[in-house]
Design a protein around this motif. Structure first.
Motif: not given
Length: 796
Positions: A649-677
């Motif tokens: 309700s307070i964030l802009p539309e289409n803002t991606e929200l991801i929950f229940n992330q362990k530290p290693e999952q956060k790291l993997a998500y950053i890597e995935k974004l970087q691989q996408e350029g």
């Protein structure tokens, strides 16, 4: 040198000791290794300066015997543990890249040296060594034997004063003396005063001018010759080559004019050229000194440490307010900010930030602990020996071990220009010389020298470092503390911003807490409070403040599992505090979607503390500004999705929200974004996000009165300035615009100057005068533009 003496040190050796290499004889492997290093880097001319240059110079034999006294040598050490010592030595003779290479390879010359790192601007080498294999005295004699005798003064080490190299000042003074007197003696020639300048005096004054020019030519300008010579030997063309060539050509031409009575020569222009070139160099040196001072002063860590008052109460204290004699409380994973004495019975310290070695070092009560160690395990108390050194903390934070390999676009522009600039300049100068020789010999040499001098890219070299130095200072004044200037450029490239939730977009200082489950007894609350006293997690700190004050109790065991929680033993009771994952069982379903901290005592589940988050002020507007300016925004959280609806309700539309992330999952998500350029900036609290902060292109840790040292992050932002994040990003982009504009201004100056020089309408002396003026113009321009763009941050 005869057959029985070592080629390097001159020591006489026996037949069994003899080692032959490159048709030369050595007494040991060390001497052979030094020779190999020199020969592989075209530095064998070192042996031309003296017989047996590798030997300890006779004049320093016995000079450093006082270093055998541990009480004295320990004053020089900045880190002293059983297996590792670290010392920083001031080396006045560091002057070029070859010096750096040799001094950073000392481990090849002496067993026991682990690593050595040079700070070129401060002329210091930081040496890490193993005391059981070598000692400080041997290292000092080694440095002296290869021509890099350190300057050691206990008074300087104790007061923090540095020995100042005034060589440039002396050269400038000599150049000014020569230039002023030659100009004075040249006035009759300028005005052709025949009444005074009769034939029998003219040769005398011309030769007097010649001899007056020699100190300037031979001494004041010597640095350019040495630099040019070393550059040619290394097959690298630096900018000192055309400058040295121009000076030499002017001197030879002027000498020929006087010897054959062709005219008065260019000695006035020559000495004026040297004077103004050195003046420009002094200005550049002072500029870098200014930036270094601003960087050290403004880049202190906006962290706090817990100080124990005389009445036993605990209060947060800014690191720069710590004084000798204060008693500090250091929690698990906290950095020890100062040297001190351990009061607690025992502890383990991780000094990997200082030494690179990850193995913990055991300490007991009464032992000395050094700044830079990270506390492992429960809480400890220590007494302060020295006030905090901000420059030392900055040095730890900027340790090469933790630097990211960043593509430096602005730096590569400078490098590319420098790579082709000198060869192009030499071709242009010689082409102009040949062209004008067929027209006017007198003008030809003027043109040749003026081209070499006016095109010097000193202003170009100042552009990026001075702009980014100003940016670091201005951001620091606004409580955004960046590790180094490269981070500014990375900020300008960011297109995706990833936020952690707890402690980042939520405020630990504004949170409502209630307990759900079987009520805890006052004794159980005491146990819980004493356990979380050891932790630095935002929820732990908030819960610690929420629980009633209690008597301090010692823990038998303590373990903090990142991303899960705490397991401790107190009064023979096992206490587990943390997430559902730590509990290892299915818990009650009510309020399961809320942020909570579970409590289990002696394997009996008691319930949980429920946290109602308060989001930071300006969050909604910040997210709107980011998305409106084409930044992709993501939210990663280790919590469950109980507040997803509110966030949407307070964030802009289409803002991606991801929950229940362990530290290693956060790291993997950053890597995935970087691989996408994507160029990713991660904003976290520096605790559970350390891996993601390290992986991201730019990692920013939010500081909210916690003493957590995160070498993985590129910047630390005061939590009160969180709403300014978009302004920092915009300022970084504006700063890069300033760099490109100043590059263009510098190149425009060179183009205009070359046009006049090639046309024969620019004298070498005038070229030397306007060269430092161009540097002053560039510095003034970037300062004004940096402040102009920086005002947008200050207004908010």
């Amino acid at each position: 040198m005869d057959d029985k003496n070592c080629f390097h040190c001159g020591k006489e050796y026996t037949a069994s000791e003899k080692i032959t290499y490159d048709e030369k004889s050595f007494c040991c492997v060390g001497c052979k290794t030094v020779y190999e290093i020199f020969s592989q880097n075209d530095l064998t001319c070192y042996y031309d300066y003296a017989t047996s240059p590798g030997a300890t110079p006779p004049e320093i034999n016995g000079k450093y015997e006082f270093l055998d006294d541990e009480k004295i040598s320990s004053k020089l050490l900045e880190f002293e543990e059983t297996t590792t010592h670290i010392v920083s030595l001031y080396i006045p003779h560091i002057h070029c890249s070859s010096c750096i290479w040799i001094l950073e390879n000392l481990q090849k010359l002496q067993k026991g040296i682990i690593a050595s790192q040079v700070n070129f601007t401060q002329k210091k080498v930081r040496i890490t060594y193993q005391p059981e294999q070598t000692n400080l005295k041997e290292i000092v004699y080694l440095l002296a034997s290869i021509g890099y005798e350190p300057y050691i003064s206990l008074e300087n080490y104790e007061t923090g004063l540095n020995n100042i190299d005034r060589t440039l000042i002396y050269k400038l003074g000599v150049a000014f003396f020569c230039f002023g007197n030659i100009m004075l003696l040249s006035f009759p020639e300028y005005f052709e005063v025949d009444e005074f300048w009769i034939e029998k005096y003219k040769p005398f004054f011309r030769w007097l001018i010649f001899f007056l020019s020699l100190p300037s030519f031979l001494y004041s300008a010597s640095g350019y010759y040495v630099s040019a010579y070393k550059s040619i030997r290394s097959s690298v063309l630096n900018i000192d080559i055309p400058i040295a060539l121009g000076i030499i050509v002017m001197f030879i031409r002027s000498t020929v004019d006087i010897v054959f009575d062709y005219g008065q020569g260019f000695f006035d222009s020559l000495t004026g050229l040297v004077f103004f070139m050195l003046l420009g160099k002094l200005f550049q040196q002072k500029t870098y000194d200014f930036l270094s001072f601003e960087r050290d002063y403004k880049s202190y860590f906006p962290i706090a440490v817990t100080k124990i008052l005389s009445d036993g109460s605990e209060v947060p204290c800014q690191v720069y307010d710590i004084e000798k004699g204060d008693r500090l409380l250091i929690r698990n994973q906290e950095l020890i900010p100062v040297d001190g004495i351990l009061i607690s019975p025992k502890t383990s310290l991780d000094y990997s930030f200082v030494t690179g070695e990850a193995d913990p070092i055991e300490k007991k009560s009464g032992d000395k602990v050094f700044a830079g160690g990270k506390q492992i395990g429960g809480v400890i108390e220590m007494e302060v020996l020295f006030s905090v050194s901000q420059s030392y903390l900055t040095q730890l934070w900027s340790n090469d071990v933790f630097q990211k390999k960043i593509d430096q676009k602005h730096k590569s522009i400078t490098d590319k220009v420098s790579q082709y600039f000198t060869p192009a300049l030499l071709l242009l100068a010689f082409g102009a010389l040949l062209f004008w020789l067929f027209i006017d010999t007198y003008i030809a040499f003027n043109v040749f020298t003026a081209v070499l001098i006016v095109a010097c890219p000193c202003a170009l070299a100042l552009t990026a470092p001075f702009t980014l130095g100003n940016v670091l200072r201005i951001m620091g004044n606004n409580k955004m503390y960046l590790k180094n200037s490269l981070v500014v450029e990375q900020l300008a490239k960011v297109d995706t911003v990833v936020f952690d939730k707890t402690g980042t977009i939520t405020s630990a200082n504004k949170m409502q807490i209630e307990f759900v489950g079987t009520s805890l007894t006052s004794e159980e609350e005491q146990w819980v409070k004493n356990c979380i006293r050891n932790s630095n997690h935002p929820l732990s700190r908030k819960l610690y403040d929420f629980l009633p004050n209690t008597e301090k109790q010692n823990l038998t065991e303590f373990e903090e599992i990142i991303g899960k929680g705490i397991i401790a033993i107190i009064q023979n009771h096992k206490i587990e505090i943390g997430s559902d994952a730590l509990m290892g069982e299915t818990l009650t379903k009510d309020n399961l979607k809320q942020t909570k901290v579970n409590i289990k005592i002696d394997d009996h589940y008691k319930g949980y503390y429920l946290f109602n988050h308060q989001y930071r002020e300006g969050l909604e507007q910040l997210f709107k500004d980011l998305t409106k300016n084409h930044y992709q925004v993501k939210v990663l959280s280790g919590d469950n999705d109980g507040e997803k609806a509110y966030l949407q309700s307070i964030l802009p539309e289409n803002t991606e929200l991801i929950f229940n992330q362990k530290p290693e999952q956060k790291l993997a998500y950053i890597e995935k974004l970087q691989q996408e350029g994507k160029n990713v900036m991660m904003i976290g609290d520096g605790l559970n996000d350390a891996g993601a902060l390290a992986q991201s292109n730019v990692g920013i840790a939010i500081s909210e009165n916690v003493n957590v040292f995160s070498p993985a992050c590129d910047g630390i932002m005061d939590s009160l300035e969180f709403s300014k994040l978009f302004l920092y990003l915009r300022y970084a982009k504006d700063s890069m615009k300033t760099i490109y504009m100043s590059f263009g201004l510098s190149l425009l100056y060179n183009a205009i100057g070359l046009t006049f020089a090639l046309a024969g309408k620019l004298s070498p002396l005038f070229a030397a005068i306007i060269m430092p003026m161009s540097a002053i113009t560039i510095v003034s321009f970037v300062t004004i533009m940096s402040k102009f763009y920086g005002r947008k941050i200050n207004k908010n």
